[in-house]
Write an enzyme that holds these catalytic residues in place. Structure first.
Site, PDB file in Angstrom:
ATOM      1  N   LYS A 189       0.833  -1.212   0.000  1.00  0.00           N
ATOM      2  CA  LYS A 189       0.000   0.000   0.000  1.00  0.00           C
ATOM      3  C   LYS A 189       0.862   1.255   0.000  1.00  0.00           C
ATOM      4  O   LYS A 189       0.437   2.309  -0.495  1.00  0.00           O
ATOM      5  CB  LYS A 189      -0.966  -0.009   1.185  1.00  0.00           C
ATOM      6  CG  LYS A 189      -0.311  -0.127   2.560  1.00  0.00           C
ATOM      7  CD  LYS A 189       0.026   1.193   3.194  1.00  0.00           C
ATOM      8  CE  LYS A 189       0.763   1.001   4.502  1.00  0.00           C
ATOM      9  NZ  LYS A 189       1.111   2.283   5.152  1.00  0.00           N
ATOM     10  N   ASP A 242      -5.849   0.015   5.249  1.00  0.00           N
ATOM     11  CA  ASP A 242      -4.555   0.698   5.265  1.00  0.00           C
ATOM     12  C   ASP A 242      -4.309   1.431   3.951  1.00  0.00           C
ATOM     13  O   ASP A 242      -3.724   2.521   3.918  1.00  0.00           O
ATOM     14  CB  ASP A 242      -3.449  -0.333   5.520  1.00  0.00           C
ATOM     15  CG  ASP A 242      -2.256   0.267   6.246  1.00  0.00           C
ATOM     16  OD1 ASP A 242      -2.254   1.483   6.500  1.00  0.00           O
ATOM     17  OD2 ASP A 242      -1.322  -0.494   6.568  1.00  0.00           O
ATOM     18  N   GLU A 279       8.846   4.128   3.539  1.00  0.00           N
ATOM     19  CA  GLU A 279       9.070   2.725   3.195  1.00  0.00           C
ATOM     20  C   GLU A 279       8.655   2.425   1.760  1.00  0.00           C
ATOM     21  O   GLU A 279       9.153   1.490   1.148  1.00  0.00           O
ATOM     22  CB  GLU A 279       8.309   1.810   4.163  1.00  0.00           C
ATOM     23  CG  GLU A 279       8.829   1.829   5.603  1.00  0.00           C
ATOM     24  CD  GLU A 279      10.180   1.144   5.785  1.00  0.00           C
ATOM     25  OE1 GLU A 279      10.817   0.789   4.770  1.00  0.00           O
ATOM     26  OE2 GLU A 279      10.599   0.976   6.940  1.00  0.00           O
TER      27      GLU A 279
END
Length: 329
Positions: A189, A242, A279
Site C-alpha cells: 500500500k 490501510d 518505506e
C-alpha cells in the site's frame, strides 16, 4: 504486562505512549544515544513525536538489557532496513525467545523477505512471531483517537492470547493467522500511496485517485494471493483499510513523496523535506522483483519504478497507465 519497544521514530513512540497509558509498563530503546538522552531529559520525543509528554509508566532506556528485563513482548518499530539487526540484538542479549511483533511495513531489500520472514530467519526457534499492521497514523494514536489494527501470526493460540491483552478503548485489535496477507497489504500500500500522491499533485482529480486506489488494491491482491495469502484479507483493515488511509490521508509520508515528485522535485530532496523514512520508496523495487518472480502483472508498481529510476516523467507515468490495452475488470 511489560512491553519493550525497539525504535523511537514517530510510530514506535506512539505505540510506546499508547501502551504505557493503558495499563502496561513500557521500555523504549533506540540505538541513537543522543536521542535517548534527549528523551530522558525532556520526557518527550522532540525529534520523532513532539508535543506528547511521557507518563511515568514509560521508561526510556539507554541499555537494551534494561529495556528487555522482565519483558513479556517486544515490538520492533524500526525501519524495515533495521529489522534484521534488531532481531539479531535480541539473540545477542539472550532475548531471542521473547514474543516479538514487527510493527514496520515493507520487504527487506536484497532478500525480498517480508518482515515476519526476517524474524523467523533470525529467530528460528521462536514460535511467537508476528506482525502488527493496519490503518494507523502515529499523530492520531498519540492523541488517543480511535483506530483498529490487525495482529497476525501463524501461531493462532498466541494470537488468541495476545489480542485481548493489547486491546484498549482507543486501539481495537483484530487477530489473523494470514500473516502473509497482512504483511503484503502493509508493504505494498505504501507504493500505491506514492502513485495517488503523484496523481493528486498533478491535479488529475478524485476520479483518477479512486481509479488508482481500486486498481492498486487489485495489484496488491494478485501479489498477496500468489504468495499464499487469503484474498479476503485484502478486504479488511490490513488491505483496503490501510490502503485508503495511506493513499488519502494528509499525514501519509508516502503520499507526500508522490506530491513532491509531481512538483518536479528530485527524490532525495523530497525525502529530506519529509524528514522521515518513506518505506514505499525502498519497497518499490522489491515489490516489482517479487511480482516478476511470481509472474504477476503490476503496472502501477512497474511505472513507479521507472519514475524512480528517471526513465519516465510524472506525466508519462499516468499516460502509460491510461494507454494500457482494454480488458475486462
Amino acid at each position: 504486562m511489560k512491553i519493550t519497544v525497539i525504535g523511537a521514530g514517530s510510530w514506535g513512540t506512539a505505540l510506546a505512549l499508547h501502551f504505557s497509558q493503558h495499563g502496561n509498563r513500557v521500555s523504549l530503546w533506540t540505538r541513537n544515544a543522543d536521542q535517548v538522552r534527549q528523551m530522558q531529559e525532556a520526557r518527550e520525543n522532540k525529534r520523532g513525536l513532539p508535543g506528547f509528554s511521557f507518563p511515568e509508566t514509560l521508561e526510556v532506556c539507554a541499555d537494551l538489557a534494561d529495556a528487555l528485563k522482565d519483558s513479556g513482548l517486544v515490538l520492533i518499530v524500526t525501519s524495515v532496513a533495521g529489522l534484521r539487526s534488531s532481531a539479531e540484538l535480541l539473540k545477542q542479549y539472550g532475548a531471542g525467545h521473547l514474543p516479538v511483533l514487527a510493527a514496520c511495513k515493507g520487504f527487506e531489500q536484497d532478500t525480498g523477505l517480508l518482515t515476519f520472514q526476517v524474524l523467523k530467519e533470525v529467530l528460528p526457534d521462536n514460535k511467537k512471531i508476528g506482525v502488527l499492521s493496519g490503518p494507523s497514523f502515529a499523530q492520531e494514536l498519540a492523541k488517543q483517537l480511535p483506530c483498529a489494527v490487525v495482529l497476525a501470526s501463524e501461531n493462532q493460540e498466541w494470537v488468541e492470547e495476545l489480542v485481548p491483552q493489547l486491546n484498549t478503548s482507543v486501539m481495537r485489535l483484530y487477530g489473523s493467522t494470514d500473516v502473509i496477507g497482512v504483511a503484503v497489504g502493509g508493504a505494498v500500500k505504501n507504493v500505491m500511496a506514492i502513485a495517488t500522491g503523484l496523481s493528486d499533485g498533478l491535479e488529475y482529480g478524485l476520479n483518477a485517485r479512486a481509479a488508482l486506489v481500486t486498481r492498486g488494491l487489485a495489484e496488491i491482491t494478485r501479489l498477496a494471493s500468489a504468495m499464499g495469502a487469503q484474498p479476503k484479507t485484502m478486504m479488511g483493515l490490513a488491505g483496503i483499510g490501510d490502503l485508503i488511509l495511506t493513499c488519502t490521508g494528509a499525514l501519509s509520508r508516502n503520499r507526500r513523496v508522490g506530491l513532491g515528485l509531481a512538483e518536479g522535485k528530485e527524490l532525495h530532496q523530497v525525502l529530506v523535506e519529509i524528514g522521515h523514512v518513506s518505506e514505499g520508496v525502498s519497497t518499490i523495487e522489491e515489490v516489482f522483483n517479487t511480482a516478476c518472480k511470481y509472474q504477476i502483472d503490476m503496472p502501477i508498481t512497474q511505472t513507479l519504478l521507472q519514475l524512480i529510476r528517471k526513465e519516465m516523467t510524472p506525466q508519462q507515468v499516468v499516460e502509460r497507465l491510461m494507454e494500457r490495452s482494454a480488458r475486462f475488470e
